[in-house]
Scaffold this motif. Sequence first.
Motif, PDB file in Angstrom:
ATOM      1  N   PRO A  71       0.656  -1.275   0.164  1.00 40.58           N
ATOM      2  CA  PRO A  71       0.071  -0.074   0.116  1.00 40.58           C
ATOM      3  C   PRO A  71       0.826   1.239   0.104  1.00 40.58           C
ATOM      4  CG  PRO A  71      -0.023  -0.929   2.267  1.00 40.58           C
ATOM      5  CD  PRO A  71       0.603  -1.925   1.350  1.00 40.58           C
ATOM      6  N   LEU A  72       2.146   1.365   0.602  1.00 40.92           N
ATOM      7  CA  LEU A  72       2.891   2.350   0.589  1.00 40.92           C
ATOM      8  C   LEU A  72       3.458   2.893  -0.760  1.00 40.92           C
ATOM      9  CD1 LEU A  72       5.138   1.824   3.665  1.00 40.92           C
ATOM     10  CD2 LEU A  72       3.009   2.972   3.527  1.00 40.92           C
ATOM     11  N   GLU A  73       3.622   1.753  -1.728  1.00 42.97           N
ATOM     12  CA  GLU A  73       4.051   1.765  -2.978  1.00 42.97           C
ATOM     13  C   GLU A  73       2.955   2.703  -3.843  1.00 42.97           C
ATOM     14  OE1 GLU A  73       4.366   1.652  -7.445  1.00 42.97           O
ATOM     15  OE2 GLU A  73       2.854   0.911  -5.976  1.00 42.97           O
ATOM     16  N   ARG A  74       1.641   2.091  -3.608  1.00 44.41           N
ATOM     17  CA  ARG A  74       0.576   2.711  -4.185  1.00 44.41           C
ATOM     18  C   ARG A  74       0.430   4.286  -3.885  1.00 44.41           C
ATOM     19  NH1 ARG A  74      -2.256  -1.396  -3.260  1.00 44.41           N
ATOM     20  NH2 ARG A  74      -3.435  -0.710  -1.295  1.00 44.41           N
ATOM     21  N   LEU A  75       0.557   4.558  -2.617  1.00 46.91           N
ATOM     22  CA  LEU A  75       0.234   6.025  -2.014  1.00 46.91           C
ATOM     23  C   LEU A  75       1.401   6.666  -2.601  1.00 46.91           C
ATOM     24  CD1 LEU A  75      -0.789   7.843   0.165  1.00 46.91           C
ATOM     25  CD2 LEU A  75       0.712   6.909   1.804  1.00 46.91           C
ATOM     26  N   ASP A  76       2.679   6.387  -2.450  1.00 48.42           N
ATOM     27  CA  ASP A  76       3.659   7.010  -3.155  1.00 48.42           C
ATOM     28  C   ASP A  76       3.478   7.549  -4.541  1.00 48.42           C
ATOM     29  OD1 ASP A  76       5.399   7.092  -1.172  1.00 48.42           O
ATOM     30  OD2 ASP A  76       6.528   5.290  -1.653  1.00 48.42           O
ATOM     31  N   ARG A  77       2.978   6.620  -5.463  1.00 50.34           N
ATOM     32  CA  ARG A  77       2.765   6.962  -6.767  1.00 50.34           C
ATOM     33  C   ARG A  77       1.611   7.773  -7.049  1.00 50.34           C
ATOM     34  NH1 ARG A  77      -0.163   3.127  -9.022  1.00 50.34           N
ATOM     35  NH2 ARG A  77       0.548   1.517  -7.765  1.00 50.34           N
ATOM     36  N   HIS A  78       0.524   7.573  -6.461  1.00 47.18           N
ATOM     37  CA  HIS A  78      -0.652   8.500  -6.566  1.00 47.18           C
ATOM     38  C   HIS A  78      -0.323  10.058  -5.906  1.00 47.18           C
ATOM     39  CE1 HIS A  78      -3.323   5.698  -8.616  1.00 47.18           C
ATOM     40  NE2 HIS A  78      -2.864   5.036  -7.803  1.00 47.18           N
ATOM     41  N   LEU A  79       0.348   9.983  -4.910  1.00 46.62           N
ATOM     42  CA  LEU A  79       1.127  11.532  -4.357  1.00 46.62           C
ATOM     43  C   LEU A  79       1.827  12.195  -5.456  1.00 46.62           C
ATOM     44  CD1 LEU A  79       1.866  10.605  -0.707  1.00 46.62           C
ATOM     45  CD2 LEU A  79       0.320  12.206  -1.312  1.00 46.62           C
ATOM     46  N   ARG A  80       2.478  11.370  -6.024  1.00 43.68           N
ATOM     47  CA  ARG A  80       3.346  11.803  -7.040  1.00 43.68           C
ATOM     48  C   ARG A  80       2.513  12.396  -8.210  1.00 43.68           C
ATOM     49  NH1 ARG A  80       8.502  10.242  -8.770  1.00 43.68           N
ATOM     50  NH2 ARG A  80       8.801  10.094  -6.432  1.00 43.68           N
ATOM     51  N   ARG A  81       1.694  11.983  -8.427  1.00 45.00           N
ATOM     52  CA  ARG A  81       0.838  12.295  -9.640  1.00 45.00           C
ATOM     53  C   ARG A  81       0.080  13.439  -9.117  1.00 45.00           C
ATOM     54  NH1 ARG A  81      -4.530   9.562 -12.877  1.00 45.00           N
ATOM     55  NH2 ARG A  81      -4.719  11.510 -14.278  1.00 45.00           N
ATOM     56  N   LEU A  82      -0.470  13.397  -7.795  1.00 49.91           N
ATOM     57  CA  LEU A  82      -1.247  14.698  -7.217  1.00 49.91           C
ATOM     58  C   LEU A  82      -0.141  15.779  -7.237  1.00 49.91           C
ATOM     59  CD1 LEU A  82      -4.157  15.346  -6.213  1.00 49.91           C
ATOM     60  CD2 LEU A  82      -3.185  14.850  -3.884  1.00 49.91           C
ATOM     61  N   SER A  83       1.043  15.625  -6.919  1.00 46.68           N
ATOM     62  CA  SER A  83       2.129  16.868  -6.802  1.00 46.68           C
ATOM     63  C   SER A  83       2.121  17.547  -8.037  1.00 46.68           C
ATOM     64  CB  SER A  83       3.436  16.400  -6.231  1.00 46.68           C
ATOM     65  OG  SER A  83       4.100  15.529  -7.334  1.00 46.68           O
ATOM     66  N   HIS A  84       1.757  17.092  -9.305  1.00 46.71           N
ATOM     67  CA  HIS A  84       1.792  17.968 -10.451  1.00 46.71           C
ATOM     68  C   HIS A  84       0.673  19.033 -10.454  1.00 46.71           C
ATOM     69  CE1 HIS A  84       4.879  15.390 -12.639  1.00 46.71           C
ATOM     70  NE2 HIS A  84       4.107  14.335 -12.323  1.00 46.71           N
ATOM     71  N   GLN A  85      -0.351  18.767  -9.734  1.00 47.91           N
ATOM     72  CA  GLN A  85      -1.509  19.748  -9.656  1.00 47.91           C
ATOM     73  C   GLN A  85      -1.553  20.697  -8.522  1.00 47.91           C
ATOM     74  OE1 GLN A  85      -5.018  16.839 -10.206  1.00 47.91           O
ATOM     75  NE2 GLN A  85      -3.946  15.464 -11.518  1.00 47.91           N
ATOM     76  N   ILE A  86      -0.702  20.103  -7.474  1.00 46.41           N
ATOM     77  CA  ILE A  86      -0.619  21.016  -6.281  1.00 46.41           C
ATOM     78  C   ILE A  86       0.693  21.270  -5.901  1.00 46.41           C
ATOM     79  CG2 ILE A  86      -1.498  21.011  -3.757  1.00 46.41           C
ATOM     80  CD1 ILE A  86      -3.333  18.916  -4.423  1.00 46.41           C
ATOM     81  N   PRO A  87       1.072  22.496  -6.251  1.00 46.51           N
ATOM     82  CA  PRO A  87       2.388  22.764  -6.094  1.00 46.51           C
ATOM     83  C   PRO A  87       3.156  22.755  -4.615  1.00 46.51           C
ATOM     84  CG  PRO A  87       1.668  24.549  -7.513  1.00 46.51           C
ATOM     85  CD  PRO A  87       0.537  23.617  -7.185  1.00 46.51           C
ATOM     86  N   SER A  88       2.210  22.897  -3.760  1.00 47.30           N
ATOM     87  CA  SER A  88       2.740  23.241  -2.363  1.00 47.30           C
ATOM     88  C   SER A  88       2.976  21.417  -1.706  1.00 47.30           C
ATOM     89  CB  SER A  88       1.532  23.551  -1.595  1.00 47.30           C
ATOM     90  OG  SER A  88       0.442  22.922  -1.586  1.00 47.30           O
ATOM     91  N   LEU A  89       2.598  20.347  -2.761  1.00 46.99           N
ATOM     92  CA  LEU A  89       2.750  19.112  -2.128  1.00 46.99           C
ATOM     93  C   LEU A  89       4.157  18.735  -2.847  1.00 46.99           C
ATOM     94  CD1 LEU A  89       1.685  16.567  -1.053  1.00 46.99           C
ATOM     95  CD2 LEU A  89       0.644  15.909  -3.138  1.00 46.99           C
ATOM     96  N   THR A  90       5.049  19.217  -1.969  1.00 47.73           N
ATOM     97  CA  THR A  90       6.728  19.097  -2.336  1.00 47.73           C
ATOM     98  C   THR A  90       6.915  17.649  -1.976  1.00 47.73           C
ATOM     99  OG1 THR A  90       7.209  19.663   0.053  1.00 47.73           O
ATOM    100  CG2 THR A  90       6.935  21.389  -1.772  1.00 47.73           C
ATOM    101  N   ARG A  91       8.374  17.066  -2.625  1.00 48.02           N
ATOM    102  CA  ARG A  91       8.742  15.825  -2.105  1.00 48.02           C
ATOM    103  C   ARG A  91       9.035  15.856  -0.754  1.00 48.02           C
ATOM    104  NH1 ARG A  91      14.827  14.209  -4.144  1.00 48.02           N
ATOM    105  NH2 ARG A  91      15.536  15.818  -2.804  1.00 48.02           N
ATOM    106  N   GLU A  92       9.385  16.871   0.051  1.00 47.42           N
ATOM    107  CA  GLU A  92       9.302  16.626   1.446  1.00 47.42           C
ATOM    108  C   GLU A  92       8.139  16.297   2.208  1.00 47.42           C
ATOM    109  OE1 GLU A  92      12.810  18.376  -0.229  1.00 47.42           O
ATOM    110  OE2 GLU A  92      10.722  19.074  -0.487  1.00 47.42           O
ATOM    111  N   LYS A  93       7.142  16.968   1.611  1.00 51.67           N
ATOM    112  CA  LYS A  93       5.777  16.811   2.061  1.00 51.67           C
ATOM    113  C   LYS A  93       5.192  15.426   2.016  1.00 51.67           C
ATOM    114  CE  LYS A  93       1.176  19.043   2.890  1.00 51.67           C
ATOM    115  NZ  LYS A  93       0.787  20.481   2.384  1.00 51.67           N
ATOM    116  N   CYS A  94       5.610  14.885   0.510  1.00 52.76           N
ATOM    117  CA  CYS A  94       5.068  13.486   0.254  1.00 52.76           C
ATOM    118  C   CYS A  94       5.891  12.449   1.230  1.00 52.76           C
ATOM    119  CB  CYS A  94       5.500  13.306  -1.160  1.00 52.76           C
ATOM    120  SG  CYS A  94       4.406  14.020  -2.388  1.00 52.76           S
TER     121      CYS A  94
END
Length: 423
Positions: free
Chosen positions: A62-85
């Motif tokens: 489940p962590l890989e799935r969460l990582d992956r979808h957070l990565r996609r969401l970060s394209h749409q939300i600039p404040s969702l940085t790598r550190e926040k992910c």
Amino acid sequence: MTQLMDRPAVFMEVPTHLLEVKPGFTGIVRYQDDSIATEELSSWSLFFSQGRFVFASHSLDPLERLDRHLRRLSHQIPSLTREKCLRIRQQAESLLIQDSGSMAADFQVLGWLAEEQLLSAEAIRKLSAWMSEEVLQNLLLSPSQDLKKQMIRLGTLPALGQWEVGSLLSHLQKRLEAWYALGPQITSPYQRPYFTSRAQAERLPPEQQEQLSQLLRGFSFRQLSALLDQDELLIARRVYPLINAGIIVLRDPQPPFNQLPKTYVARAATVPTLSEAPTTPLQATAALANGLQDLHPTPRATQTWTVACIDDSQAMLSEICRLLEGQNLAIHTISDSLKALMKLTSLKPDLILLDVGMPNIDGYQLCGLIRKSSVLKEVPVVMVTGHKGLIDRVKARMAGATDYLTKPFQQEELLQIVFRYLS
């Protein structure tokens, strides 16, 4: 773009009963597949609130799935940085380690995001929808006769968004039909497209060769979706002509995703296919020009990253270099832990792979020093060790490690780390 032909009335029987619950039911419907030997692959958890669907989780990574979808969401939300992910992942990993019983860690972390207001309600709903759709597709493709059902009633659930079951099933049916229509060439969203050969790649115009070479690095369709912020089904459709033309070949999903059900299994004489699928190089090139015009790699996906590998074993350092060859990475090896901190400070790497068991200064001690350095404190540190125990993971976290990789590891596990922190 090609269009779907008229298909048979029923191309496959979707087991709709798997999402049926009594009106007003609040809780978890858990399905266990006893036909799968690997425990981590065998459990689905479906969350409902007052009879309406809320979320779906699967026990497979489940962590890989969460990582992956957070990565996609970060394209749409600039404040969702790598550190926040990374902070979100660490919270999810902490929940997973705590063995929180019936509540899935990925579901709990969505509730935590809402409670801490780290993401907007709209962003959490979108993240929840993407993750749930992926899980439900795999569930509906599984032989339902092998599933055992358990109902767990709960008082309340976090308010993450709700979907009416009928409309959700209709949406999933259309998605599965679309994936099925790409078979037998494409059989899974977890397959990985590559150029068949350099000679085959040269059949394309130079600019398209360059564009695709930046994408076809061993990423699955689902990973490409996260990198490009594009629907994985759309990506699959757009490379389909090049698969037919023999320019792109698909490799099997990486373990353990290779054990998940396929989107295409030959069932009947009449099979839905894509109409007018280009098969000649000229047709395929024209289709590519039209279809991939907006599938441009992001700067992060094409950047050359610096990776520092610290291990007292030259054999291990050589093996890591071999496994990461051709991945747009500048690999720097360090075999002396006493000199490592000085070299790291000068190098300023984007990722550190750090062996635990070294003489003089071990990995835990060196990781602690890295975290005290103003230059290196934010760099992801992945501890590489032969120890698999929970205590060792906790010890690595306490030392400041970002992640953990257990020896012996396969190339796909190492590439997953690269995808997680660098792509």
